[in-house]
Design a protein around this motif. Structure first.
Motif, mmCIF file in Angstrom:
data_model
loop_
_atom_site.group_PDB
_atom_site.id
_atom_site.type_symbol
_atom_site.label_atom_id
_atom_site.label_comp_id
_atom_site.label_asym_id
_atom_site.label_seq_id
_atom_site.Cartn_x
_atom_site.Cartn_y
_atom_site.Cartn_z
ATOM 1 N N LYS A 60 0.867 -1.128 0.070
ATOM 2 C CA LYS A 60 -0.098 0.121 0.095
ATOM 3 C C LYS A 60 0.875 1.465 -0.019
ATOM 4 O O LYS A 60 0.746 1.977 -0.790
ATOM 5 C CB LYS A 60 -1.062 -0.128 1.227
ATOM 6 N N LEU A 61 1.769 1.379 0.721
ATOM 7 C CA LEU A 61 2.762 2.177 0.644
ATOM 8 C C LEU A 61 3.341 2.623 -0.421
ATOM 9 O O LEU A 61 3.688 3.747 -0.974
ATOM 10 C CB LEU A 61 3.751 2.104 1.844
ATOM 11 N N TRP A 62 3.883 1.604 -1.177
ATOM 12 C CA TRP A 62 4.556 1.527 -2.246
ATOM 13 C C TRP A 62 3.707 2.001 -3.327
ATOM 14 O O TRP A 62 4.154 2.855 -4.512
ATOM 15 C CB TRP A 62 5.107 0.206 -2.808
ATOM 16 N N SER A 63 2.342 1.897 -3.274
ATOM 17 C CA SER A 63 1.600 2.356 -4.619
ATOM 18 C C SER A 63 1.030 3.625 -4.223
ATOM 19 O O SER A 63 0.460 4.301 -5.091
ATOM 20 C CB SER A 63 0.423 1.414 -4.151
ATOM 21 N N GLU A 64 1.395 4.423 -3.209
ATOM 22 C CA GLU A 64 1.211 6.232 -3.064
ATOM 23 C C GLU A 64 1.859 6.649 -4.091
ATOM 24 O O GLU A 64 3.180 6.486 -4.100
ATOM 25 C CB GLU A 64 1.631 6.358 -1.858
ATOM 26 N N PRO A 65 1.224 7.453 -4.851
ATOM 27 C CA PRO A 65 1.853 8.195 -5.932
ATOM 28 C C PRO A 65 3.185 9.026 -5.329
ATOM 29 O O PRO A 65 4.191 9.145 -6.055
ATOM 30 C CB PRO A 65 0.704 9.114 -6.583
ATOM 31 N N ASP A 66 2.943 9.681 -4.257
ATOM 32 C CA ASP A 66 3.831 10.473 -3.929
ATOM 33 C C ASP A 66 5.046 9.688 -3.187
ATOM 34 O O ASP A 66 6.104 10.463 -2.602
ATOM 35 C CB ASP A 66 3.530 11.561 -3.090
ATOM 36 N N LEU A 67 4.955 8.415 -2.985
ATOM 37 C CA LEU A 67 6.083 7.817 -2.352
ATOM 38 C C LEU A 67 6.770 6.623 -3.074
ATOM 39 O O LEU A 67 7.597 6.069 -2.837
ATOM 40 C CB LEU A 67 5.337 6.946 -1.217
ATOM 41 N N LYS A 68 6.561 6.650 -4.251
ATOM 42 C CA LYS A 68 7.279 5.722 -5.185
ATOM 43 C C LYS A 68 8.854 6.217 -5.481
ATOM 44 O O LYS A 68 8.988 7.205 -5.688
ATOM 45 C CB LYS A 68 6.515 5.736 -6.725
ATOM 46 N N VAL A 69 9.520 5.226 -5.247
ATOM 47 C CA VAL A 69 10.826 5.244 -5.565
ATOM 48 C C VAL A 69 11.190 5.195 -6.924
ATOM 49 O O VAL A 69 10.636 4.354 -7.894
ATOM 50 C CB VAL A 69 11.632 4.015 -4.846
ATOM 51 N N THR A 70 12.115 6.122 -7.244
ATOM 52 C CA THR A 70 12.645 5.944 -8.726
ATOM 53 C C THR A 70 13.670 5.122 -8.895
ATOM 54 O O THR A 70 14.687 5.477 -8.390
ATOM 55 C CB THR A 70 13.019 7.593 -9.205
ATOM 56 N N MET A 71 13.653 3.939 -9.434
ATOM 57 C CA MET A 71 14.493 3.105 -9.481
ATOM 58 C C MET A 71 15.521 3.352 -10.811
ATOM 59 O O MET A 71 14.859 3.809 -11.671
ATOM 60 C CB MET A 71 13.894 1.511 -9.571
ATOM 61 N N LYS A 72 16.914 2.787 -10.638
ATOM 62 C CA LYS A 72 17.785 3.171 -11.645
ATOM 63 C C LYS A 72 17.307 2.579 -12.912
ATOM 64 O O LYS A 72 17.510 3.302 -14.098
ATOM 65 C CB LYS A 72 18.803 2.794 -11.288
ATOM 66 N N ASN A 73 16.604 1.326 -13.012
ATOM 67 C CA ASN A 73 16.029 0.947 -14.320
ATOM 68 C C ASN A 73 15.060 1.525 -14.867
ATOM 69 O O ASN A 73 14.933 1.672 -16.401
ATOM 70 C CB ASN A 73 15.890 -0.644 -13.938
ATOM 71 N N SER A 74 14.129 2.374 -14.000
ATOM 72 C CA SER A 74 13.092 3.174 -14.611
ATOM 73 C C SER A 74 13.827 4.320 -15.284
ATOM 74 O O SER A 74 13.256 4.775 -16.223
ATOM 75 C CB SER A 74 12.184 3.858 -13.614
ATOM 76 N N VAL A 75 14.654 4.848 -14.536
ATOM 77 C CA VAL A 75 15.313 6.257 -15.212
ATOM 78 C C VAL A 75 16.164 5.709 -16.614
ATOM 79 O O VAL A 75 15.905 6.385 -17.527
ATOM 80 C CB VAL A 75 16.342 6.771 -14.204
ATOM 81 N N LYS A 76 16.847 4.629 -16.615
ATOM 82 C CA LYS A 76 17.527 4.273 -17.752
ATOM 83 C C LYS A 76 16.413 3.951 -18.828
ATOM 84 O O LYS A 76 16.543 4.339 -20.076
ATOM 85 C CB LYS A 76 17.983 3.141 -17.844
ATOM 86 N N GLY A 77 15.224 3.445 -18.609
ATOM 87 C CA GLY A 77 14.083 3.129 -19.693
ATOM 88 C C GLY A 77 13.654 4.470 -20.244
ATOM 89 O O GLY A 77 13.368 4.811 -21.168
ATOM 90 N N GLY A 78 13.447 5.565 -19.098
ATOM 91 C CA GLY A 78 13.057 6.892 -19.538
ATOM 92 C C GLY A 78 13.905 7.448 -20.662
ATOM 93 O O GLY A 78 13.595 8.157 -21.494
ATOM 94 N N ILE A 79 15.446 7.430 -20.280
ATOM 95 C CA ILE A 79 16.261 8.059 -21.233
ATOM 96 C C ILE A 79 16.208 7.174 -22.596
ATOM 97 O O ILE A 79 16.295 8.189 -23.367
ATOM 98 C CB ILE A 79 17.770 7.896 -20.464
ATOM 99 N N LYS A 80 16.262 6.002 -22.500
ATOM 100 C CA LYS A 80 16.166 5.260 -23.802
ATOM 101 C C LYS A 80 15.010 5.887 -24.784
ATOM 102 O O LYS A 80 15.256 5.995 -26.040
ATOM 103 C CB LYS A 80 16.142 3.725 -23.590
ATOM 104 N N THR A 81 13.696 5.909 -24.048
ATOM 105 C CA THR A 81 12.458 6.021 -24.685
ATOM 106 C C THR A 81 12.497 7.696 -25.224
ATOM 107 O O THR A 81 12.437 7.911 -26.192
ATOM 108 C CB THR A 81 11.249 6.038 -23.776
ATOM 109 N N GLY A 82 13.045 8.638 -24.218
ATOM 110 C CA GLY A 82 13.248 9.906 -24.492
ATOM 111 C C GLY A 82 14.185 10.058 -25.902
ATOM 112 O O GLY A 82 13.990 10.955 -26.510
#
Length: 133
Positions: free
Chosen positions: A15-37
């Motif tokens: 439940k805590l993880w699903s809170e929009p303001d509490l999500k952790v930006t994981m390094k793999n998510s950032v990598k994916g965003g950079i690739k997509t962008g």
């Protein structure tokens, strides 16, 4: 450790993880965003607005196909070695102190309303998950 307590705390962490303001930006998510962008920018430079859309789509697919390491928290918790999961649960129990609860819903409701307690548990969760990556 009591299985009910363990299940209740896992539901709390989910439940805590699903809170929009509490999500952790994981390094793999950032990598994916950079690739997509990056693909979207290249597509936009080559083909204008339609190229931007095509580049973003191709970048998204490429990121998805090359990011096997990214997993949502419930999956991370399910796949966590039992000893590490027990450590996480014990650390959350320490944060909760001697708090008693009747139902998991009552526990979640209490934690979600107690901002300092919520932050302490979230910080511990972020720390534990980051050390797994």
């Amino acid at each position: 450790m009591d299985d009910k307590i363990k299940k209740d705390l896992q539901q709390l962490l989910d439940k805590l993880w699903s809170e929009p303001d509490l999500k952790v930006t994981m390094k793999n998510s950032v990598k994916g965003g950079i690739k997509t962008g990056g693909c979207a920018v290249v597509g936009g430079l080559v083909g204008g607005p339609p190229g931007f859309a095509v580049g973003a789509a191709i970048g998204g697919i490429y990121s998805w196909k090359t990011s096997d390491d990214f997993k949502p928290l419930p999956q991370i918790l399910r796949e966590m070695p039992p000893a590490q999961l027990d450590e996480l649960i014990k650390s959350v129990m320490v944060i909760l102190g001697h708090l008693k609860w009747e139902t998991v819903e009552g526990l979640i409701d209490y934690v979600m309303k107690d901002i300092p307690l919520k932050k302490a548990i979230t910080d511990e969760l972020k720390h534990r998950v980051k050390t797994l990556n």
